[in-house]
Design a protein around this motif. Structure first.
Motif, short mmCIF file in Angstrom:
data_model
loop_
_atom_site.label_atom_id
_atom_site.label_comp_id
_atom_site.label_asym_id
_atom_site.label_seq_id
_atom_site.Cartn_x
_atom_site.Cartn_y
_atom_site.Cartn_z
N ILE A 132 0.88 -1.17 0.00
CA ILE A 132 0.00 0.00 0.00
C ILE A 132 0.91 1.22 0.00
CG2 ILE A 132 -1.79 1.26 1.26
CD1 ILE A 132 -1.60 -2.11 2.47
N LEU A 133 1.01 1.85 -1.13
CA LEU A 133 1.85 3.04 -1.22
C LEU A 133 1.13 4.19 -0.53
CD1 LEU A 133 4.33 4.60 -2.31
CD2 LEU A 133 3.02 5.00 -4.42
N HIS A 134 1.72 4.64 0.55
CA HIS A 134 1.07 5.67 1.37
C HIS A 134 1.41 7.03 0.79
CE1 HIS A 134 0.18 7.36 5.64
NE2 HIS A 134 -0.88 7.40 4.86
N LEU A 135 0.64 7.41 -0.20
CA LEU A 135 0.93 8.62 -0.96
C LEU A 135 0.32 9.82 -0.24
CD1 LEU A 135 2.44 8.94 -3.70
CD2 LEU A 135 0.18 9.22 -4.74
N ASN A 136 0.81 10.07 0.95
CA ASN A 136 0.25 11.21 1.66
C ASN A 136 0.98 12.50 1.32
OD1 ASN A 136 2.54 11.15 3.27
ND2 ASN A 136 1.48 10.49 5.12
N GLY A 137 1.90 12.40 0.37
CA GLY A 137 2.36 13.57 -0.35
C GLY A 137 3.60 14.28 0.14
N TYR A 138 4.04 13.97 1.37
CA TYR A 138 5.13 14.77 1.93
C TYR A 138 6.08 13.94 2.76
CZ TYR A 138 2.23 18.63 0.45
OH TYR A 138 1.50 19.49 -0.30
N LYS A 139 7.31 14.43 2.81
CA LYS A 139 8.34 13.85 3.66
C LYS A 139 8.49 14.78 4.87
CE LYS A 139 11.58 14.19 0.10
NZ LYS A 139 11.22 14.35 -1.32
N ILE A 140 9.69 14.99 5.37
CA ILE A 140 9.89 15.88 6.52
C ILE A 140 9.52 17.31 6.13
CG2 ILE A 140 11.53 16.90 8.11
CD1 ILE A 140 13.29 14.47 7.86
N ALA A 141 10.07 17.77 5.05
CA ALA A 141 9.96 19.20 4.74
C ALA A 141 9.81 19.43 3.24
CB ALA A 141 11.20 19.93 5.25
N ASN A 142 9.36 18.42 2.51
CA ASN A 142 9.25 18.53 1.07
C ASN A 142 8.10 17.65 0.58
OD1 ASN A 142 11.64 20.06 -0.14
ND2 ASN A 142 12.70 18.62 1.21
N PRO A 143 7.56 17.95 -0.58
CA PRO A 143 6.67 16.97 -1.19
C PRO A 143 7.45 15.74 -1.61
CG PRO A 143 7.09 18.82 -2.69
CD PRO A 143 7.75 19.15 -1.39
N THR A 144 6.75 14.66 -1.86
CA THR A 144 7.41 13.47 -2.35
C THR A 144 7.28 13.43 -3.88
OG1 THR A 144 5.40 12.17 -2.07
CG2 THR A 144 7.00 12.14 -0.26
N ILE A 145 8.26 12.80 -4.48
CA ILE A 145 8.28 12.72 -5.94
C ILE A 145 7.03 12.01 -6.46
CG2 ILE A 145 9.44 11.64 -7.90
CD1 ILE A 145 12.10 12.13 -6.46
N LEU A 146 6.72 10.86 -5.89
CA LEU A 146 5.64 10.07 -6.45
C LEU A 146 4.28 10.74 -6.32
CD1 LEU A 146 6.61 6.38 -5.57
CD2 LEU A 146 7.14 7.75 -7.59
N ALA A 147 4.16 11.66 -5.37
CA ALA A 147 2.89 12.37 -5.23
C ALA A 147 2.78 13.55 -6.17
CB ALA A 147 2.72 12.85 -3.79
#
Lengths: 762, 762
Positions: B209-224
């Motif tokens: 289950i790819l948890h595409l909640n969109g963000y890491k610590i301080a950045n968006p995530t690439i896959l989102a």
């Protein structure tokens, strides 16, 4: 998703009959040399029938990927000449040297660098004999290989190195052969996403060519054994527009490759032209990439001893293992080599015939002569501001707290501003966490994926950013290495706990530097890799045990002393001084250990500069020996360790007022080594003058205590060195020692501080 | 590519109104607890208005991914109950503990293990207070977390751990939350390809289950931040059938998640049923996976202090940092927590109400209680053959050559045969190169991608293979760790040069073992990780400098002595003995260093067994001291080092016939450490009896000499230990020392052997 704007590449014949024949001949010459350098110690041009005594006594080298790589190089040459392109070649498949060496040799540059391996029969034989001989030419694309910035000994970094080279080199196209075995590695698998960080207006381009020759050492590759649609989807999912060149029949493959490559270059140019004409309207392009499905060991023997060789993993290394002792196989080898018709390719002197020499580009357009691949040639020093302008001012030592990295950030901010095309800051989504977000005043974070309005809050994203953040230490380190090997500068800040992720990359880069620096005059010095290790383990209790391992320094100290440096600045001004120094250096990996949390500050900027230049020093203001022989030496290396050691001194002053304490701080860790072992090492006399010859030394160290012992075991006073440092908790039934000596004749009560992380429930 | 057989999931309402309300309430309870454990030190159920003094003095923990993870867990519970599924949960996003702890607590298992954190108000408060307190509950899914085999402190291994758990567990479904930040790492990016190695008939399943909640610590995530089509293509390219659950409105999301999850489980079952009914006709399935695009910090405050929080990276950690000192934000926190309506969820005792308790599965069906996640419970010892049957027979010592790994392969072959469901051999496309291909008589290499007829030649591929080959050390190590943590056995053989690729994974696994072993009675011992380091650096000159770094042992010796072991068997029979021993052990990482090239053989099987059990011994047949006090001790550790040392003894015998030489061989490296520092260490008395108290010792060592010094610096005779080992070539202007002491009062001429790899042209 954008429609595939480019559409299908029409079948066609972009190459005239004559050009195709010439290119094919050039390719045959590459293949001939690739095989020759593996097998022959005599009769390099097969002017005589092949005999057993012409065969090398030990056959070393790898055949499998060479024909495919040379094929691409030959086709690149065509377009380089035609369109005056600026192209580098990165060879991802391991052991790709026969291909890159053959091409470097045929285009003449190799002999310019190694004149005894001249462009004639005599020189060719020298090349053959030197190949894969211990101490001579390696079988990877080692630093000795002109045109190479990527050795490929350890697989996985071809794309990240390539993107690093392309950054801020807008004219450059980096053609990257990605091995299909290499593509199974973690680092390679994520590095495709580097295209979310490449700006078509201000960076160059990377053209990946997935070398789908189907096999690794002894197995098929995953990507070659999934359906076409799945592979195509994968490449599109990575953000590329894939083009397939598949087959084995040379003429058709030449035409197809030419058409596809021509199309890819045209698409790259169109993307760049558009972006440069519309700098305010740049979207992430779907860069082209090529899937080259061709046989491993292409044009080699189809079968040897009843086993399939061409188009199978058995062509990986040396497909005919016993030509010197097996007449049948000697004949197979001869037939193979003669199939390239060397007599049509090389003249009576053994020089490549003029018609074919004309196919190669000239001067620095030759791939092997591209100056970007000898980055030191193009290196421009950084324009560095005066660190004194960033000094943290305070009234007296050890009275105020400040975050060292936050202070550094102000300096780095202006380094960025002054060097907008030759400096980048790398971080795995930790830049703000590491308190380096002060740099955002000068630069955004680089981002070519989608943005939303809220992204502007707290560290904006833009296509121009100079701060490179991706949650992949492998990719960041790969970018950084590609960037410095092409002559540019940077700094990579990472949590201490996770720098081990790139242990092996660190090793490989230092090996590259060592070889380049010590043995190859023609390779110019390149900027150093600067690793800032922060979010130190001593302040990671909130993140738990997994965030606590300061052992990277052990890995570093095993590397050649010529190329590694370790600094543990005790405060902010020292960190500035150390960082400034590191940014001016070449050909090192500099490791700087400094925390992000607020810490006491000790030295004025001026004192810091002096202290860091010396790398080690006695702090009179913290000592009570008044310049005399002390009763005890208390030493520290590391900011947190220094604070603790100073606190210990304070306690001692209160309770043992007569005790003559000498306080020593070590910034440059290699000062502890003998000067015969490291360029920065102290002589025994200087070491003894600081640490005494016979007094107890209590050394408070940032990392594992054994590392200090490793550096100092040969010193006069080593038996009296008691080192406190980080220690994993042992079996709870075993007393935990801090790694120091048993106290012998100590002046005061035994002091057992268990500084390891306690994990027992309270 | 197969058409998407499953087709689109119809919109619908698989959950009745009542069930949906209950599941949503359960989810609110999870979210309430997740927030409570970060913030509260009192008033756990908010029975009183929230006051500043109820707030923890230090706020630690991570909110962002918890709601999404709990959401999935709650939905898994529904299907576990309905269909009696056997499910594990692996939490990939870092710091996911609040979600997993909340669920473990609500389903009752947590309190069974930690009775003082009982299922009532008092216990809840203890849980809250213990969370993220140093020495108590970590914020990752640490070993203390029931149901966890994956800590997630260092990101990237969730999928490889999950596949390792699924291997040979045909009933098991491993639901893996893959963090979208984690997905940027190299190891995660390649581990999707594990589906080419999973057999639907005999293995379990992994549901990513790819948890595409969109963000890491301080950045968006690439896959989102790539278009939907691109992400879908990527997942299809990886070989999955992706299903999207996207949105933020709870009711719609519950229904959508239920429908999708139901569909995924049904597809998994269909795939498995078909494969198990048609074992001769198994093709690689397109396993389902889920992309969950939901807000980071879902259901949390939308905004704090004017900054966006929900659905932004600011929800990553502690979104309201100052409730204890900021009344406005205290109110925001209270409002947030009360939005979950705890009064509807917990009864007057603070226990989850009966209606909601009933939603959780029972007994070992509870995810947190799945016995596979406490693999030692299910561990079955290996059925090991008698090593004496594999002994290499020879007439006298040091007269015949044999490859140690080839001999080991015969043993491993039969280990495989006897343990076809609980033992696997792992190698990064190096098994044959490492001369372990003898195992192919018992097993093929595992492969579910396409095969061709020629694959049968020389190491066949099949869906049943027990030999796991992929060119990714990260993935192999991850599989292996998942496999042992669920109670099974294996061995991973790798080139010495490249074991550094997994330095950080090794570190993390030893930390897991140490915590589990030393502090958690309820975690049963698990089989050891057995790493065979081969293709040793001393015989890698043909592959060049990049293949030469024996420093992994330095990394190993920094780890807790309770969980690491290092063996350097000097010959084939010793390797058999050591391997046999290691395969019987639990809770270690065993590192075995043994070459693959043919080497001289020394000890009969019987002598080898005795010698290896002792771990160190005097070889009388190689000594000339006739049991008396020697003039010099010559010692070795490592097969190649042993051969060199014995050769040195032979030379000395010829030239210094009167010299009384004692020859010592070290197999168990930790024997060199004091018994107070390591369970295997020798007492000072025993060490001195072997190495003498005052005679010169010449120690020939496989790796960096400093390591031997690190282990022995505290011994009586250390000043006389001269260690030869591997050393990177230093700056050519610096004399190269071999790391040993200056000779003091030595008996014979100074012996400078530069054993580092010479790279100068000859």
């Amino acid at each position: 998703m954008n429609d595939d704007v480019q559409g299908t590449i029409p079948a066609g014949t972009p190459l005239s009959t004559e050009l195709l024949a010439d290119m094919h001949a050039y390719w045959r010459a590459c293949n001939y040399l690739s095989v020759g350098m593996i097998y022959l110690r005599a009769n390099p041009l097969l002017r005589e029938p092949l005999q057993a005594e012409h065969i090398k006594r030990r056959l070393l080298g790898h055949c499998g990927s060479d024909p495919g790589q040379s094929f691409v190089w030959v086709h690149l040459n065509w377009l380089i000449k035609r369109d005056d392109l600026n192209v580098m070649f990165v060879s991802g498949p391991g052991h790709g040297a026969p291909a890159t060496l053959s091409n470097a040799y045929l285009e003449g540059h190799y002999s310019e660098i190694y004149p005894d391996r001249s462009a004639d029969e005599r020189g060719m034989l020298k090349l053959f004999r030197a190949f894969s001989s211990p101490g001579r030419i390696g079988s990877h694309c080692t630093p000795e290989t002109p045109g190479s910035i990527h050795e490929g000994g350890e697989l996985g970094y071809s794309l990240s190195h390539s993107f690093g080279a392309a950054f801020d080199n807008p004219d450059l196209i980096v053609a990257t052969m990605v091995g299909d075995g290499e593509a199974e590695t973690g680092p390679l698998a994520t590095s495709w996403h580097s295209n979310k960080f490449l700006n078509p207006a201000t960076d160059g381009a990377v053209l990946p060519i997935l070398h789908l020759n189907g096999y690794k050492i002894a197995n098929p590759t995953i990507l070659a054994r999934i359906p076409h649609d799945e592979l195509e989807a994968l490449m599109k999912g990575y953000g590329y527009a894939p083009h397939f060149v598949e087959g084995d029949e040379p003429e058709a493959m030449h035409q197809r490759m030419a058409a596809v490559l021509e199309r890819c270059i045209a698409d790259i140019r169109a993307i760049q032209t558009h972006a440069r004409a519309h700098p305010d309207d740049i979207e992430r392009p779907r860069w082209p990439m090529i899937v080259l499905r061709s046989p491993k060991g292409w044009t080699g023997p189809k079968e040897v001893d009843g086993h399939k060789v061409e188009n199978f993993w058995r062509s990986h290394q040396v497909p005919i293992a016993d030509p010197a002792t097996n007449r049948k196989n000697l004949a197979v080898l001869e037939q193979w080599m003669r199939s390239y018709k060397p007599e049509e390719l090389f003249d009576e002197n053994g020089t490549l015939i003029e018609k074919l020499r004309a196919l190669a580009p000239d001067g620095t357009r030759r791939i092997s002569a591209n100056p970007h691949a000898n980055g030191g040639v193009l290196r421009q020093s950084l324009d560095l501001p005066d660190i004194r302008e960033y000094a943290f001012e305070f009234r007296h030592a050890a009275s105020e707290y400040q975050s060292p990295t936050a202070v550094l950030a102000t300096f780095l901010r202006d380094v960025i501003r002054r060097n907008m095309t030759r400096f980048r800051l790398f971080g795995p989504d930790e830049t703000a966490s590491n308190k380096l977000d002060g740099v955002y005043e000068a630069s955004d974070k680089r981002w070519l994926a989608e943005t939303l309005p809220e992204d502007a809050d707290g560290g904006a994203l833009s296509i121009d950013g100079r701060v490179m953040e991706m949650l992949s230490e492998h990719t960041l380190e790969g970018w950084f290495e590609g960037y410095v090997l092409t002559g540019r500068h940077g700094l990579f800040a990472t949590y201490e706990a996770f720098v081990h992720v790139i242990d092996s990359m660190f090793n490989q880069h230092t090996k590259w530097l060592e070889k380049a620096k010590n043995e190859l005059d023609w390779r110019q010095p390149v900027p150093s890799i600067n690793l800032l290790i922060t979010s130190l383990v001593w302040r990671q209790d909130h993140n738990g045990f997994t965030h606590q391992d300061p052992g990277f320094l052990d890995v570093v100290t095993n590397k050649s002393p010529g190329v590694v440096r370790i600094y543990l600045p005790p405060d902010a001004n020292c960190l500035l001084s150390v960082a400034d120094h590191c940014l001016r250096t070449h050909d090192y990996v500099n490791v700087i250990v400094a925390d992000k949390q607020p810490h006491l500050q000790y030295l004025s900027m001026q004192d810091a500069i002096v202290h860091c230049a010396k790398g080690i020093g006695i702090w009179d203001w913290a000592s009570t020996d008044q310049g005399h022989e002390p009763d005890v030496v208390i030493a520290s290396a590391g900011d947190i360790a220094t604070m603790e050691a100073l606190a210990a001194v304070e306690i001692l002053k209160q309770h043992c007022a007569d005790l003559k304490i000498r306080f020593v701080n070590v910034v440059d860790l290699f000062r502890l080594m003998p000067d015969t072992d490291h360029p920065h090492g102290l002589s025994d006399r200087d070491f003894d003058s600081i640490f005494t010859r016979d007094k107890p030394v209590i050394f408070n160290f940032h990392s594992y205590p054994s590392l200090v012992h490793k550096l100092t075991y040969n010193r006069t006073n080593h038996a009296n060195m008691h080192v406190h440092g980080y220690r994993e908790r042992g079996n709870i039934n075993t007393p935990v020692r801090t790694g120091d000596h048993q106290w012998r004749g100590s002046l005061f009560a035994r002091h057992r501080r268990d500084r390891s992380r306690s994990a027992h429930p309270q």
